[in-house]
Scaffold this motif. Structure first.
Motif, PDB file in Angstrom:
ATOM      1  N   LYS A 374       0.817  -1.221   0.000  1.00  0.00           N
ATOM      2  CA  LYS A 374       0.000   0.000   0.000  1.00  0.00           C
ATOM      3  C   LYS A 374       0.852   1.274   0.000  1.00  0.00           C
ATOM      4  CE  LYS A 374      -3.593  -2.427   2.629  1.00  0.00           C
ATOM      5  NZ  LYS A 374      -4.200  -2.965   1.424  1.00  0.00           N
ATOM      6  N   ASP A 375       2.036   1.185  -0.598  1.00  0.00           N
ATOM      7  CA  ASP A 375       2.919   2.353  -0.655  1.00  0.00           C
ATOM      8  C   ASP A 375       3.904   2.158  -1.801  1.00  0.00           C
ATOM      9  OD1 ASP A 375       4.510   4.534  -0.314  1.00  0.00           O
ATOM     10  OD2 ASP A 375       5.054   4.119   1.768  1.00  0.00           O
ATOM     11  N   ASP A 376       3.785   3.005  -2.823  1.00  0.00           N
ATOM     12  CA  ASP A 376       4.671   2.878  -3.979  1.00  0.00           C
ATOM     13  C   ASP A 376       6.107   3.251  -3.657  1.00  0.00           C
ATOM     14  OD1 ASP A 376       2.444   2.144  -5.318  1.00  0.00           O
ATOM     15  OD2 ASP A 376       2.221   3.982  -6.498  1.00  0.00           O
ATOM     16  N   ASN A 377       6.328   3.930  -2.527  1.00  0.00           N
ATOM     17  CA  ASN A 377       7.687   4.351  -2.188  1.00  0.00           C
ATOM     18  C   ASN A 377       8.581   3.167  -1.836  1.00  0.00           C
ATOM     19  OD1 ASN A 377       7.050   7.083  -2.529  1.00  0.00           O
ATOM     20  ND2 ASN A 377       6.291   7.254  -0.424  1.00  0.00           N
ATOM     21  N   HIS A 378       7.970   2.024  -1.520  1.00  0.00           N
ATOM     22  CA  HIS A 378       8.749   0.843  -1.165  1.00  0.00           C
ATOM     23  C   HIS A 378       9.011  -0.052  -2.379  1.00  0.00           C
ATOM     24  CE1 HIS A 378       8.641   1.920   2.963  1.00  0.00           C
ATOM     25  NE2 HIS A 378       7.348   1.670   3.145  1.00  0.00           N
ATOM     26  N   ILE A 379       8.634   0.391  -3.559  1.00  0.00           N
ATOM     27  CA  ILE A 379       8.800  -0.400  -4.779  1.00  0.00           C
ATOM     28  C   ILE A 379       9.799   0.304  -5.681  1.00  0.00           C
ATOM     29  CG2 ILE A 379       7.622  -1.361  -6.800  1.00  0.00           C
ATOM     30  CD1 ILE A 379       5.020  -1.245  -5.171  1.00  0.00           C
ATOM     31  N   PHE A 380      10.807  -0.410  -6.141  1.00  0.00           N
ATOM     32  CA  PHE A 380      11.772   0.186  -7.064  1.00  0.00           C
ATOM     33  C   PHE A 380      12.027  -0.752  -8.236  1.00  0.00           C
ATOM     34  CE2 PHE A 380      14.096  -1.919  -3.667  1.00  0.00           C
ATOM     35  CZ  PHE A 380      15.061  -2.657  -4.336  1.00  0.00           C
ATOM     36  N   GLU A 381      12.097  -0.162  -9.423  1.00  0.00           N
ATOM     37  CA  GLU A 381      12.324  -0.937 -10.644  1.00  0.00           C
ATOM     38  C   GLU A 381      13.695  -1.584 -10.614  1.00  0.00           C
ATOM     39  OE1 GLU A 381      11.321  -2.742 -14.106  1.00  0.00           O
ATOM     40  OE2 GLU A 381      10.007  -1.394 -12.976  1.00  0.00           O
ATOM     41  N   GLN A 382      14.692  -0.798 -10.319  1.00  0.00           N
ATOM     42  CA  GLN A 382      16.038  -1.317 -10.115  1.00  0.00           C
ATOM     43  C   GLN A 382      16.815  -0.278  -9.315  1.00  0.00           C
ATOM     44  OE1 GLN A 382      17.926  -1.935 -13.878  1.00  0.00           O
ATOM     45  NE2 GLN A 382      17.720   0.174 -14.530  1.00  0.00           N
ATOM     46  N   MET A 383      17.809  -0.745  -8.576  1.00  0.00           N
ATOM     47  CA  MET A 383      18.589   0.150  -7.739  1.00  0.00           C
ATOM     48  C   MET A 383      20.061  -0.068  -8.062  1.00  0.00           C
ATOM     49  SD  MET A 383      18.483   0.634  -3.572  1.00  0.00           S
ATOM     50  CE  MET A 383      16.737   1.057  -3.598  1.00  0.00           C
ATOM     51  N   ALA A 384      20.751   1.016  -8.385  1.00  0.00           N
ATOM     52  CA  ALA A 384      22.165   0.918  -8.715  1.00  0.00           C
ATOM     53  C   ALA A 384      22.953   0.437  -7.499  1.00  0.00           C
ATOM     54  CB  ALA A 384      22.684   2.281  -9.177  1.00  0.00           C
ATOM     55  N   PRO A 385      24.065  -0.268  -7.734  1.00  0.00           N
ATOM     56  CA  PRO A 385      24.873  -0.742  -6.602  1.00  0.00           C
ATOM     57  C   PRO A 385      25.253   0.364  -5.629  1.00  0.00           C
ATOM     58  CG  PRO A 385      25.614  -1.771  -8.634  1.00  0.00           C
ATOM     59  CD  PRO A 385      24.588  -0.755  -9.016  1.00  0.00           C
ATOM     60  N   ARG A 386      25.545   1.563  -6.152  1.00  0.00           N
ATOM     61  CA  ARG A 386      25.915   2.662  -5.263  1.00  0.00           C
ATOM     62  C   ARG A 386      24.753   3.041  -4.348  1.00  0.00           C
ATOM     63  NH1 ARG A 386      28.525   7.802  -8.080  1.00  0.00           N
ATOM     64  NH2 ARG A 386      30.079   6.173  -8.497  1.00  0.00           N
ATOM     65  N   GLU A 387      23.528   3.037  -4.891  1.00  0.00           N
ATOM     66  CA  GLU A 387      22.362   3.378  -4.078  1.00  0.00           C
ATOM     67  C   GLU A 387      22.072   2.282  -3.050  1.00  0.00           C
ATOM     68  OE1 GLU A 387      19.409   3.843  -7.035  1.00  0.00           O
ATOM     69  OE2 GLU A 387      20.047   5.838  -7.666  1.00  0.00           O
ATOM     70  N   LEU A 388      22.235   1.023  -3.469  1.00  0.00           N
ATOM     71  CA  LEU A 388      22.058  -0.072  -2.518  1.00  0.00           C
ATOM     72  C   LEU A 388      23.039   0.047  -1.365  1.00  0.00           C
ATOM     73  CD1 LEU A 388      21.485  -3.367  -4.579  1.00  0.00           C
ATOM     74  CD2 LEU A 388      19.972  -2.369  -2.869  1.00  0.00           C
ATOM     75  N   TYR A 389      24.290   0.339  -1.706  1.00  0.00           N
ATOM     76  CA  TYR A 389      25.318   0.456  -0.669  1.00  0.00           C
ATOM     77  C   TYR A 389      25.005   1.604   0.287  1.00  0.00           C
ATOM     78  CZ  TYR A 389      29.788   1.336   1.595  1.00  0.00           C
ATOM     79  OH  TYR A 389      30.757   1.543   2.530  1.00  0.00           O
ATOM     80  N   ALA A 390      24.565   2.733  -0.272  1.00  0.00           N
ATOM     81  CA  ALA A 390      24.237   3.873   0.577  1.00  0.00           C
ATOM     82  C   ALA A 390      23.100   3.541   1.532  1.00  0.00           C
ATOM     83  CB  ALA A 390      23.877   5.072  -0.290  1.00  0.00           C
ATOM     84  N   MET A 391      22.091   2.839   1.027  1.00  0.00           N
ATOM     85  CA  MET A 391      20.941   2.484   1.854  1.00  0.00           C
ATOM     86  C   MET A 391      21.338   1.536   2.987  1.00  0.00           C
ATOM     87  SD  MET A 391      17.305   0.914   0.574  1.00  0.00           S
ATOM     88  CE  MET A 391      15.904   0.782   1.704  1.00  0.00           C
ATOM     89  N   LEU A 392      22.185   0.556   2.658  1.00  0.00           N
ATOM     90  CA  LEU A 392      22.576  -0.436   3.656  1.00  0.00           C
ATOM     91  C   LEU A 392      23.593   0.123   4.640  1.00  0.00           C
ATOM     92  CD1 LEU A 392      22.862  -3.588   1.351  1.00  0.00           C
ATOM     93  CD2 LEU A 392      21.007  -3.016   2.922  1.00  0.00           C
ATOM     94  N   SER A 393      24.527   0.929   4.156  1.00  0.00           N
ATOM     95  CA  SER A 393      25.560   1.477   5.039  1.00  0.00           C
ATOM     96  C   SER A 393      24.982   2.464   6.036  1.00  0.00           C
ATOM     97  CB  SER A 393      26.659   2.151   4.217  1.00  0.00           C
ATOM     98  OG  SER A 393      26.134   3.226   3.456  1.00  0.00           O
TER      99      SER A 393
END
Length: 496
Positions: A374-393
């Motif tokens: 019930k929230d489109d903000n939690h859906i992503f088509e694809q995430m670049a490795p740099r963005e994934l790393y930033a989110m996890l770090s």
């Protein structure tokens, strides 16, 4: 090649796919694959996709008509499991060389390889795969296979899916076409019943289907053919006598399900064995289809009783993990049915889904995700490795569930990671599989190694200054003597 082009256009124009029906004629001819980005990894080729679908047929010999590298790069790229035959674990290739290509010896070498396999192993069938090299030089594998079948008295199935014709997903569908044209319907079973079903698109990764099959056995439902997981050639050859079918991965074999319904009146539905809710719904759908095809309606009541019993057991086991996992944040970087089907059970024990990838998901998959989250903000088509790393770090997620390609991003960010794709070592299907998934998440998050790796390195820490203790008379004399000796040596070195 003309027949291959016709098959490719046929699978591109797939009427059973709602997304495909919504396109115009030009878009349908282009298929579902996105154009490749120069310099980016293209993923698997059509040959790779065909091999993925057909190799789990365990008692068949799979012969790759190609130079050695084609077989070496594609062999065993999924963790499918077998309950019996091991012939599929043996790698067969014609190993074409430059001289074979120049001298035109490809077809002769292929025929010889088929004969050697038949004499040494005596399989119920041999599947022969075309590749880029053999297709470009014009080897007619269909003619060779037909001649070999007549000569040796066993089915020799040509799989015409050379890598250059398209993506891995296209190869999946071309493999389904090969089964339709040469295998399914070639054997008439003498034990067909009202409770026979087919499971399509199930690969039995890490033995997952073995967690689901006992549920069907308890309902008296026989899985006549599971295509391709832990399959046997004769089971697939007689699959046309099933009464209903379930499609597990529509993007792979939707053409197979649709054409089997057209030719043999086998109704199908798309479902999933990932997650408690979806496993229960899959059992209900199968029972309904069987009743519509003439089975006794009492199976509906038995199905509901089984579902109630299994769900109660599964939720009781999952409740034990609730105090440890409630409020934990999970990032799903996967695709297909796993992008939404495991979300129900994870949210049911209090886990928060901070994001899920829809890169390989269909339009229907995306709609299901929106209904759940019930929230489109939690859906992503694809995430670049740099963005994934930033989110996890930044510790926006407590764990990432993904495939092996992105595991090093999580490890670099010092974040727990769990493999949920085809390389995984644990089965996650069905009720017991869902409990196992939650158990693995718990083990990964609470592994004490993460507390250690997040601490500063010893060389980044300032050492504590120790207060000098008073020396004794003997210690003072020793220090003075050493200083005198050091000064004398320095004077001598200076004179030299």
């Amino acid at each position: 090649m003309s027949s291959l082009r016709a098959k490719i256009q046929d699978v591109f124009n797939e009427p059973a796919c709602e997304q495909n029906r919504g396109k115009d004629a030009k878009a349908r001819k282009e298929g579902c694959s996105k154009p490749l980005t120069p310099g980016a990894a293209a993923g698997g080729c059509a040959f790779d996709g065909a091999k993925i679908v057909l190799q789990p047929i365990t008692d068949v010999a799979h012969l790759i008509h190609a130079p050695l590298a084609c077989e070496g790069n594609s062999w065993d790229n999924r963790g499918a499991a077998s309950s019996g035959p091991t012939l599929w674990r043996t790698s067969f290739t014609t190993d074409l060389t430059e001289l074979d290509v120049v001298m035109g010896r490809g077809e002769r070498k292929l025929f010889k390889a088929i004969r050697e396999i038949q004499e040494a192993y005596g399989p119920p069938a041999i599947f022969v795969y075309a590749t880029c090299v053999t297709a470009l030089i014009g080897d007619d594998i269909e003619a060779v296979c037909k001649r070999a079948a007549e000569k040796f008295g066993l089915p020799v199935v040509p799989v015409n899916a050379p890598g250059f014709v398209g993506s891995k997903n296209l190869g999946n569908k071309l493999a389904g076409e090969a089964l339709l044209e040469h295998v399914i319907g070639t054997v008439e079973p003498d034990d067909a019943g009202l409770y026979d079903i087919n499971i399509l698109g199930e690969f039995n990764l890490s033995g997952e289907f073995w967690l689901v099959k006992p549920l069907f056995d308890r309902l008296g439902i026989r899985v006549r053919a599971c295509i391709p997981g832990d399959a046997r050639y004769l089971d697939i050859a007689s699959a046309h006598r099933a009464r209903a079918a379930m499609m597990v991965c529509s993007t792979a074999l939707i053409n197979l399900a649709r054409k089997m319904e057209q030719r043999w009146d086998i109704p199908f539905f798309e479902g999933s064995f990932y997650g408690i809710t979806d496993t229960s719904e899959a059992l209900r759908q199968i029972s309904r289809l069987l009743v519509n095809k003439g089975a006794d309606p009492e199976i509906l009541g038995r199905t509901e009783a089984l579902i109630a019993e299994e769900e109660a057991i599964a939720w009781k086991k999952l409740d034990a993990y609730r105090p440890r996992l409630e409020g934990k944040r999970v990032l799903l970087n996967t695709g297909g049915v796993k992008s939404w089907s495991v979300v129900h059970a994870l949210m049911g024990i209090g886990i928060e889904i901070v994001g899920t990838s829809v890169k390989k998901s269909t339009v229907e998959d995306k709609q299901r995700i929106k209904q759940i989250l019930k929230d489109d903000n939690h859906i992503f088509e694809q995430m670049a490795p740099r963005e994934l790393y930033a989110m996890l770090s930044e510790y926006k997620a407590d764990i990432m569930l993904s495939g092996g390609r992105t595991q090093f991003i999580a490890l670099k960010a010092k974040t727990p990671w769990l493999d949920i794709n085809q390389e995984r070592q644990h089965p996650y299907a069905g009720y017991d599989g869902m409990v196992e998934l939650v158990r693995q998440i718990d083990l990964a998050i609470h592994n004490p190694i993460w507390c250690q790796v997040r601490e500063p390195a010893p060389w980044d820490c300032q050492p504590a200054v120790r207060e000098e203790l008073p020396r004794t008379k003997s210690e003072t004399a020793t220090v003075q003597a050493f200083k005198k000796f050091a000064g004398t040596m320095a004077d001598e070195l200076g004179e030299c």
